[in-house]
Design an enzyme around this catalytic site. Structure first.
Site, PDB file in Angstrom:
ATOM      1  N   GLY A  11     -14.209  73.349  73.819  1.00 34.83           N
ATOM      2  CA  GLY A  11     -12.767  73.643  73.858  1.00 34.83           C
ATOM      3  C   GLY A  11     -11.972  72.374  74.116  1.00 34.83           C
ATOM      4  O   GLY A  11     -12.368  71.554  74.928  1.00 34.83           O
ATOM      5  N   CYS A  75     -20.696  73.878  67.612  1.00 31.35           N
ATOM      6  CA  CYS A  75     -21.670  73.548  66.566  1.00 31.35           C
ATOM      7  C   CYS A  75     -22.993  74.258  66.804  1.00 31.35           C
ATOM      8  O   CYS A  75     -23.710  73.951  67.754  1.00 31.35           O
ATOM      9  CB  CYS A  75     -21.855  72.028  66.551  1.00 31.35           C
ATOM     10  SG  CYS A  75     -23.234  71.473  65.566  1.00 31.35           S
ATOM     11  N   ILE A 151      -9.746  72.910  80.513  1.00 32.20           N
ATOM     12  CA  ILE A 151      -8.528  73.323  81.230  1.00 32.20           C
ATOM     13  C   ILE A 151      -8.858  74.229  82.412  1.00 32.20           C
ATOM     14  O   ILE A 151      -8.024  74.462  83.273  1.00 32.20           O
ATOM     15  CB  ILE A 151      -7.499  74.030  80.310  1.00 32.20           C
ATOM     16  CG1 ILE A 151      -8.041  75.360  79.788  1.00 32.20           C
ATOM     17  CG2 ILE A 151      -7.036  73.129  79.186  1.00 32.20           C
ATOM     18  CD1 ILE A 151      -6.952  76.273  79.237  1.00 32.20           C
ATOM     19  N   ASP A 152     -10.095  74.746  82.459  1.00 31.61           N
ATOM     20  CA  ASP A 152     -10.414  75.790  83.438  1.00 31.61           C
ATOM     21  C   ASP A 152     -10.743  75.276  84.848  1.00 31.61           C
ATOM     22  O   ASP A 152     -10.807  76.057  85.786  1.00 31.61           O
ATOM     23  CB  ASP A 152     -11.619  76.616  82.942  1.00 31.61           C
ATOM     24  CG  ASP A 152     -11.354  77.252  81.597  1.00 31.61           C
ATOM     25  OD1 ASP A 152     -10.181  77.494  81.287  1.00 31.61           O
ATOM     26  OD2 ASP A 152     -12.316  77.501  80.850  1.00 31.61           O
TER      27      ASP A 152
HETATM   28  P1  ADP Z   1     -17.851  73.655  76.304  1.00 28.13           P
HETATM   29  O1  ADP Z   1     -18.447  72.292  76.130  1.00 28.13           O
HETATM   30  O2  ADP Z   1     -16.355  73.629  76.307  1.00 28.13           O
HETATM   31  O3  ADP Z   1     -18.468  74.403  77.478  1.00 28.13           O
HETATM   32  P2  ADP Z   1     -19.492  75.205  74.420  1.00 28.13           P
HETATM   33  O4  ADP Z   1     -20.243  75.902  75.496  1.00 28.13           O
HETATM   34  O5  ADP Z   1     -19.035  75.983  73.249  1.00 28.13           O
HETATM   35  O6  ADP Z   1     -18.170  74.491  74.981  1.00 28.13           O
HETATM   36  O7  ADP Z   1     -20.405  73.986  73.916  1.00 28.13           O
HETATM   37  C1  ADP Z   1     -19.932  73.110  72.907  1.00 28.13           C
HETATM   38  C2  ADP Z   1     -21.075  72.726  71.993  1.00 28.13           C
HETATM   39  O8  ADP Z   1     -22.099  72.066  72.752  1.00 28.13           O
HETATM   40  C3  ADP Z   1     -21.788  73.891  71.330  1.00 28.13           C
HETATM   41  O9  ADP Z   1     -21.112  74.355  70.203  1.00 28.13           O
HETATM   42  C4  ADP Z   1     -23.124  73.270  70.976  1.00 28.13           C
HETATM   43  O10 ADP Z   1     -23.031  72.494  69.810  1.00 28.13           O
HETATM   44  C5  ADP Z   1     -23.377  72.355  72.163  1.00 28.13           C
HETATM   45  N1  ADP Z   1     -24.215  73.053  73.147  1.00 28.13           N
HETATM   46  C6  ADP Z   1     -23.844  73.917  74.117  1.00 28.13           C
HETATM   47  N2  ADP Z   1     -24.904  74.379  74.820  1.00 28.13           N
HETATM   48  C7  ADP Z   1     -25.996  73.792  74.257  1.00 28.13           C
HETATM   49  C8  ADP Z   1     -27.404  73.847  74.503  1.00 28.13           C
HETATM   50  N3  ADP Z   1     -27.920  74.607  75.476  1.00 28.13           N
HETATM   51  N4  ADP Z   1     -28.229  73.119  73.703  1.00 28.13           N
HETATM   52  C9  ADP Z   1     -27.735  72.348  72.734  1.00 28.13           C
HETATM   53  N5  ADP Z   1     -26.423  72.238  72.452  1.00 28.13           N
HETATM   54  C10 ADP Z   1     -25.557  72.943  73.188  1.00 28.13           C
END
Ligand code: ADP
Length: 363
Positions: A11, A75, A151-152
């Site tokens: 995000g 992704c 932002i959280d």
């Molecule tokens: P944030 O970083 O804001 O918490 P997400 O949880 O959607 O957002 O994570 C962003 C991206 O990081 C995911 O779309 C993915 O590509 C990668 N990602 C998240 N968790 C994992 C994981 N356990 N293993 C590999 N890549 C991850």
């Protein structure tokens, strides 16, 4: 090993641009070659035009812009080893062995996994002839530093995440606007704010707007919250208050772990008090707009510190995260912070509210 890349993932959050700018400029100042990886992990997996060299001027006039100029994405490919294999090949091709990841706990978890797998990914790339043994020898270490953009304010280990302060500004502006119209019509407004499983935005918004009631996930209300809420609202009206403001965090839950929604709260008030009650869901407005001065400074400080941390670290150093601790930028082990953050979620899932609050306190 003075080549690094910076990317934003997950995000978006206001202040990410300030961090990107600081990374690029401090890196160039220290004589490093620095790349942008566009569209987060997706750009790393896809390579090509997504990985481009950054210049001093490519980060001019961005500090005041919300969002992230280099794009962000969720992704799925990177969650699979095959995707991470492609990403590793793209980094080796550009001779990148230092990464600055700016994102939330998901992005930082992904970075840690990538770092753990790095040697085996490179060995696989040699065995399938994508890279040479010489390239493997040159790139056998990958150093990673994380910055928390969210932002959280939901990440353990740092006092504030990049973007939280700006989101609060948006929320407060919106509540102030609502208050003036609510006053005219003697209405009750329920404002739903973001935060996922973290009640920080809701709690601070409530404190700073003189709200009458707030629902946050870490401290679910007593089982008879309906009665208590109505009593409180009635008291305020009897005392001459012309309006009521209630803040509901998007992750608010009751003591059984069931969601408490703005709709539900509205129904309770209408059924019992017959007040003219409206809901405002702030939504993505909270992510938008200019970063506050605080987030610009925070992003800049964290970005600069990230480059220093990379340049000062041993080749085999474990990934670290740059955190704010009592207004000081500190370097903490990335995985410990991610672990602590996950423990909060676990404590809440287990309805161990006290532990969740204690752990949040540590952040
Ligand atoms: P944030 O970083 O804001 O918490 P997400 O949880 O959607 O957002 O994570 C962003 C991206 O990081 C995911 O779309 C993915 O590509 C990668 N990602 C998240 N968790 C994992 C994981 N356990 N293993 C590999 N890549 C991850």
């Amino acid at each position: 090993d003075r080549t690094l890349a910076v990317f934003t993932s997950g995000g978006d959050a206001q202040g990410m641009n300030a961090a990107v700018r600081a990374v690029v400029r401090v890196a160039i100042y220290l004589g490093c070659k620095v790349y942008f990886i566009k569209e987060g992990y997706q750009g790393m997996v896809d390579g090509g035009e997504n990985i481009v060299e950054a210049t001093w001027s490519s980060v001019s006039s961005i500090i005041h812009q919300g969002g992230t100029i280099i794009g962000s994405a969720r992704c799925m490919d990177f969650k699979e080893r095959q995707g991470r294999l492609k990403a590793a090949a793209n980094l080796v091709e550009k001779e990148i062995n230092n990464l600055v990841v700016i994102g939330g706990d998901g992005s930082l978890t992904g970075a840690d996994l990538f770092r753990q797998e790095w040697s085996s990914l490179l060995e696989e790339l040699v065995s399938n002839k994508t890279i040479s043994q010489e390239q493997l020898d040159k790139h056998k270490n990958l150093k990673i530093v994380g910055l928390v953009g969210s932002i959280d304010n939901d990440f353990c280990g740092t006092d504030m995440t990049i973007g939280t302060d700006s989101a609060l500004h948006r929320i407060i502006e919106a509540i102030d606007a609502i208050v003036s119209t609510a006053y005219s019509h003697q209405r009750t407004f329920i404002m739903e704010v973001m935060g996922r499983h973290c009640g920080y935005l809701a709690l601070v918004a409530a404190l700073t707007s003189e709200a009458d009631y707030v629902f946050i996930p870490e401290i679910p209300p007593p089982d008879d919250w309906q009665t208590k809420l109505c009593k409180k609202l009635e008291q305020e009206r009897t005392a001459g208050q012309r309006l009521n403001i209630i803040i509901v965090s998007e992750g608010a839950i009751d003591r059984n772990g069931k969601a408490i929604t703005a709709e539900q709260v509205k129904k309770v008030i209408e059924d019992n008090l017959h007040q003219d009650t409206r809901i405002t869901v702030l939504g993505h407005v909270q992510r938008g707009g200019c970063p506050s001065a605080f987030d610009r400074v925070l992003g800049s400080r964290m970005g600069a510190e990230a480059v220093l941390a990379l340049m000062e670290a041993e080749d085999t150093a474990e990934p670290c995260v740059i955190s704010l601790d009592g207004n000081q930028a500190v370097r903490l082990p990335l995985m410990e912070c991610v672990k602590l953050t996950k423990e909060v979620a676990k404590a809440m899932a287990e309805k161990n509210w006290q532990r969740a609050v204690e752990l949040r306190g540590k952040s």
